[in-house]
Write an enzyme that holds these catalytic residues in place. Structure first.
Site, PDB file in Angstrom:
ATOM      1  N   ASP A 175      78.630  36.124   3.315  1.00 31.33           N
ATOM      2  CA  ASP A 175      78.362  36.852   2.070  1.00 31.33           C
ATOM      3  C   ASP A 175      77.944  35.888   0.958  1.00 31.33           C
ATOM      4  O   ASP A 175      77.068  36.195   0.138  1.00 31.33           O
ATOM      5  CB  ASP A 175      79.608  37.629   1.623  1.00 31.33           C
ATOM      6  CG  ASP A 175      79.988  38.719   2.608  1.00 31.33           C
ATOM      7  OD1 ASP A 175      79.100  39.197   3.337  1.00 31.33           O
ATOM      8  OD2 ASP A 175      81.180  39.088   2.650  1.00 31.33           O
TER       9      ASP A 175
ATOM     10  N   ASP B  89      86.394  39.338   7.064  1.00 25.01           N
ATOM     11  CA  ASP B  89      86.395  38.778   5.711  1.00 25.01           C
ATOM     12  C   ASP B  89      87.709  38.046   5.488  1.00 25.01           C
ATOM     13  O   ASP B  89      88.737  38.387   6.099  1.00 25.01           O
ATOM     14  CB  ASP B  89      86.225  39.890   4.672  1.00 25.01           C
ATOM     15  CG  ASP B  89      84.810  40.455   4.664  1.00 25.01           C
ATOM     16  OD1 ASP B  89      83.880  39.728   5.063  1.00 25.01           O
ATOM     17  OD2 ASP B  89      84.646  41.623   4.275  1.00 25.01           O
TER      18      ASP B  89
END
Length: 205
Positions: free
Chosen positions: A138, A122
């Protein structure tokens, strides 16, 4: 035959779009792993958005951090269902042709991370609110799911209004029918009354 060929071409294009999105996701993650590790937060928009490297063993937005294997299986099942929805089911709303490939691409991007690294990379961080760090995959999943939910709500509202309109129309037709029947009965009674009066006048004469 023509419709089948058209569906196959559409399906191939959707798979190609999935492949392109997964490739973009992988490239961004590789750059993040190379440039952001140990570098703290790189501010893109002051007080709004930044880049921070993070390793996530959970799902989107760092949920279910201790369930990597389960999430991998669930993601695989969701992707399989999505592929079936795209190719097998006919006459589905167009929004599914757009959103389902986004969900598949996002799921595949994160799944590849779990299988090859054991975690998901991330890197996108919001600076104006305390929110979990997330990534491009995401965003694909979230936007597609949100769009489908909005569509389903819209369909529910539209169907509800349509049902009410049909009920109102049926009630109007029923009321009109009752009024016509009442008018016919009144007319018949009036004719019968006039007939009776004419008969009585004839007997008097």
């Amino acid at each position: 035959m023509k419709n089948t060929t058209k569906r196959i071409i559409g399906f191939v294009l959707q798979l190609a779009s999935v492949g392109v999105l997964v490739l973009i996701d992988r490239l961004i993650k590789n750059v993040a792993a190379e440039k952001l590790i140990g570098g703290g937060t790189v501010v893109l928009i002051k007080g709004v958005l930044g880049l921070t490297y993070a390793e996530n063993t959970g799902a989107a937005f760092s949920m279910f951090n201790t369930s990597t294997n389960v999430l991998s299986v669930v993601t695989g099942v969701v992707m399989a269902v999505g592929l079936v929805l795209l190719f097998v089911i006919k006459n589905k709303p167009k929004i599914y042709d757009i959103c389902v490939p986004l969900i598949i691409a996002g799921g595949m991007g994160n799944l590849l991370d779990r299988l090859t690294r054991g975690y998901v990379i991330d890197y996108i961080r919001t600076l104006f609110i305390d929110f979990p760090i997330f990534n491009f995959a995401d965003i694909l999943i979230t936007c597609a799911c949100f769009a489908i939910i909005i569509y389903l709500i819209y369909e529910m509202v539209t169907d509800s209004r349509k049902a009410k309109a049909e009920k109102a129309a049926a009630e109007t037709i029923s009321a009109t029918k009752d009024e016509n029947e009442a008018a016919d009965e009144t007319k018949a009674e009036k004719l019968e009354h006039e007939k009776s009066e004419n008969t009585a006048d004839g007997e008097v004469k």
